[in-house]
Structures are given as C-alpha cells and as structure tokens.
Design an enzyme around this catalytic site. Structure first.
Site, PDB file in Angstrom:
ATOM      1  N   GLU A  52     -44.081  -4.082 -20.716  1.00 44.05           N
ATOM      2  CA  GLU A  52     -43.102  -4.768 -19.854  1.00 44.05           C
ATOM      3  C   GLU A  52     -43.416  -6.246 -19.959  1.00 44.05           C
ATOM      4  O   GLU A  52     -44.459  -6.702 -19.485  1.00 44.05           O
ATOM      5  CB  GLU A  52     -43.234  -4.247 -18.409  1.00 44.05           C
ATOM      6  N   CYS A  95     -41.688 -11.489 -13.194  1.00 45.60           N
ATOM      7  CA  CYS A  95     -41.113 -11.222 -14.516  1.00 45.60           C
ATOM      8  C   CYS A  95     -39.591 -11.134 -14.469  1.00 45.60           C
ATOM      9  O   CYS A  95     -38.944 -11.216 -15.510  1.00 45.60           O
ATOM     10  CB  CYS A  95     -41.692  -9.946 -15.099  1.00 45.60           C
TER      11      CYS A  95
END
Length: 450
Positions: A220, A254
């Site tokens: 990720e 993120c």
C-alpha cells in the site's frame, strides 16, 4: 539492539509453527483476537501518549485504536464463515467432478512492516487479518515512531506466543561484522509473504527482495490522490471534508488530498470556504493551534516539504493562505497554493503535508491527461451531483479506490477491498478481502469415484 542470531531464532520458531497455526480453528483464532482487543483497550492512554510523543497528535485522539477494534470485531463476527471452503459450480466440461471448491489456507510466515504515520492502525489492522487467516507473523516496527514501537512490542508479547507473532523493534541488528539495518536483515529471511505500507520507492525494494525467495507481497504505497469538483459540487461539504482530508495528522496520510481540480470560476469561492473551515477548526485569534493536530514526524520530512513550498513560490506560485513555517516545532501552517507550475515538486511528488495546491480547468480532458501523467493514485475524490460527470471521471481515470462526495469513505467501509494499483500498491485488504489476500486460494477438484 538485538543480534543476528536472535532474529534467526525468532524466524526459526515462527517457521516451525506454520503447520500448527494452519490447523487452528476459528474459535482459537477469535480467542487470540479477543485478547488483542482487550489489551489495546486497556492501553489506550499509553498508546495516546506514545503517538503524541512521536507525532505530536492530541492526547484525546483514540482513532487508531477504534479502527483496529472495529477490524477485530468484524473478523470475530465473520471469521468462521470466511474459513469455510468456497463451493464452485462445476462447468459442463467436467462431468467427472463430484464437487469443486476453493480452500483458503494460510500463506505461512508473513513479514509485516509497520509505518510511522499511523503506527498503531497500520500495524495492527494487517496483523488482525494475518492472524485471522492462520499465519504466523514476523513484524518490524517503524524506527521513526520509537515510542509507539515500544508499546507495540509490549502488546504483542503480552497477547501472542513469540512463535505466533514476533516483533523486531530495533533500527539496527548486531552482526559479526558490525551492524546492519534491521529492515535489510529481515528482508533476507525466506518468508512466504510481505506486507508493507510505505512509499513507491520502498515498494520497489520490497518487490526486488521478495523475488529472491519468490515471496508474495501486499503493498500500500500512496501517491498523488486528487479531488475533482464540477459546478454542481457542494462547496461547503468540500471545504469541511478537506479539513480532515488535508490537515489531519499534519497532512501525513496516504489518502490525503494531494491537490484539487476546480472549475476556474469557482476557485476563489472554494478557497474562501476551505480557509474559513480550517480557521474554525485549528485557529484561535488568527493563530494556528498546531497542537490540535500534530507535527511532522522528523526534521527530514519538514525540510523536504519546506523545500517543495519554497520551490513553488520561487517558480511563481501564489500563497493564498498560510505559508508560515515553524522549524522549532516541525510545523507548517495549513497552506493554499494557486497558479502552481505543473512541473514543480509540489505537483509532481506526494506532498504528505497540509499544503493544498488548487488547480483550475475549463476542459475536463486536462484533468484526465494530468492525472494519467502522475501514475495511478491510491485514492480519488469526486464532488458532484451530476451522475454523467461522475461517470466520465470514473471512465477516464484509474485509482485504487474512489469516494464520491466525501473524503476517504471507501477506506472506512470494511466490506470494500482497499488497496492501490501499480505505483500506488498491489493487493487488497480489509474484511474478507484481507483474509483472502493473506491466504492461498487453493483450488480443489474432487472427482467422482463411481
């Protein structure tokens, strides 16, 4: 610091436990998750103090523990169903089949890398899914969040046998020839699967190192996650969503709104509403109250972002709001940039800071071409009441996930698979998707004997 022999001892113990762990029942795995849940809740104050020490986040913020507890509750409620063989309808070409099904089995030893921006949530959430799938785990905490790393190590040692989950909580490992980076040491181990939340740069290293042992991986990696508005967007909703989506955790998320596209004639109104929302949330008498939010994790990241800001201004960008820096606190005031040249680092690189570049458009094609040039982001936000516009954006862009008329909501929905694509990541997790991601889907064809 630990030595190389200790790392090898931990790994050997985990590897020997792979088969016993795969035979654990749903009830046994759920019992482990229940112990973890209780320990997290019992240590909430200690966790908050540690995160405050590492990131300056307010002591009242319990969001990371809440997230993990939600993950645990989901797994406890549904794990028995997830573990059942998945029956598959046989095709006409297989008349000899008595039954066919998919059996989900553990991958084995999972090497889990923690991260510093959400050091509890992004450590324990994938750990929950690895344990649910019957894996053993070697976990490496982030040296950039040392206080939280110490708490994580204590929690894991209290809840799990070290042959089930072992933690390496050190920056370096002692070897006969000196010291080595601990991340490098654990990547030498022939693990079965690697789970990383991090940057594309580190993701490339993981792919290369995983190939040495043919390990599978889940990555990720973030990226340039944009927000796109049209004339039907509710600008009050957008402004409120951007406060959390851009400023929370000092922009170090993120899925932070990395930049926004807005119709040219709506730009000033959007900026006005966003600034008002930020001031309401984080300002007293015109002064930014950074302690309500947090700070940069370290000076290196502070210097990186101030460099982006200085370059953009030197190249002609206009500071519409904020722009003040405070090196003594590792803080940058929430900032809005206008007229930013497209080739500056603040446009080309993931910002990870409370800086919002506002780009304007008159032709949708400009949005699509620009987004395509920056790779495929982890997330996308679309603000519109026009279904045709929404469909055009969806059809002409790519990302790991999308939230329409909100920020980050696709991440919070446990029933949706979460992850990136190409430069923003590989693999999907959350809920049953995480269980399957950390399992081997084994195809079984059972032929009839008569």
């Amino acid at each position: 610091m630990i030595d190389l022999d200790e790392v090898q001892r931990l790994f050997t113990g985990l590897r020997a436990q792979r088969r016993p762990m795969r035979h654990t029942s749903a009830a046994q795995r759920i019992e482990r998750l229940a112990r973890l849940r209780a320990e997290l809740l019992a240590r909430q104050e200690e966790i908050a103090q540690a995160i405050h020490s590492d990131l300056g986040r307010p002591l009242g913020d319990r969001s990371e523990v809440d997230t993990v507890v939600g993950n645990i509750d989901k797994a406890r409620a549904e794990l028995a169903e997830w573990m059942k063989p998945l029956p598959i309808e046989k095709s006409p070409s297989s008349p000899e089949a008595e039954r066919i099904f998919v059996k989900y089995e553990p991958r084995g030893v999972v090497l889990l890398f923690g991260t510093w921006d959400f050091p509890i949530g992004m450590f324990f959430s994938p750990l929950v899914q690895a344990v649910s799938a019957g894996n053993v785990v070697l976990a490496k905490t982030s040296s950039m969040a040392p206080a939280t790393g110490r708490v994580i190590e204590q929690i894991v040692r209290t809840v799990f046998d070290e042959r089930e989950v072992a933690v390496v909580n050190t920056e370096e490992v002692a070897t006969p020839d000196g010291t080595r980076d601990a991340n490098d040491v654990v990547l030498d181990l022939p693990v079965d699967h690697i789970f990383l939340t991090g940057s594309p740069r580190v993701g490339k290293i993981i792919v290369e190192r995983a190939a040495r042992h043919m390990a599978t991986f889940t990555l990720e990696l973030g990226g340039k996650s944009p927000a796109i508005l049209d004339h039907t967007a509710d600008l009050d909703l957008v402004a409120e969503a951007f406060v959390g989506g851009k400023v929370y955790n000092h922009g170090q998320t993120c899925l932070s709104v990395d930049y926004v596209w807005v119709p040219e004639d709506l730009r000033d109104t959007l900026v006005e509403k966003y600034v008002a929302a930020v001031q309401k949330a984080y300002y007293d008498n015109g002064t930014f109250q950074w302690r309500r939010d947090g700070r940069f994790v370290d000076k290196r990241n502070y210097d990186r972002v101030t460099g982006y800001l200085e370059e953009a201004i030197a190249r002609g960008a206009t500071v519409a709001f904020g722009g003040t820096t405070a090196p003594e606190n590792l803080v940058i005031e929430p900032t809005v940039l206008l007229d930013v040249p497209r080739d500056t680092k603040v446009i080309q690189e993931e910002i990870f800071a409370p800086i919002l570049p506002v780009l304007t458009y008159t032709d949708e094609e400009e949005i699509f071409a620009h987004s395509d040039s920056l790779g495929k982001p982890l997330g996308f936000s679309i603000y519109s009441q026009d279904r045709e516009f929404i469909d055009r954006v969806l059809d002409n862009t790519t990302s790991g996930g999308v939230t329409i008329n909100g920020h980050n909501l696709h991440w919070a929905e446990e029933n949706l698979p979460f992850g990136g694509v190409n430069s923003s990541g590989y693999g999907r997790y959350h809920g049953v998707w995480g269980f399957r991601e950390l399992s081997n889907a084994r195809s079984v064809f059972h032929a009839a004997t008569s």
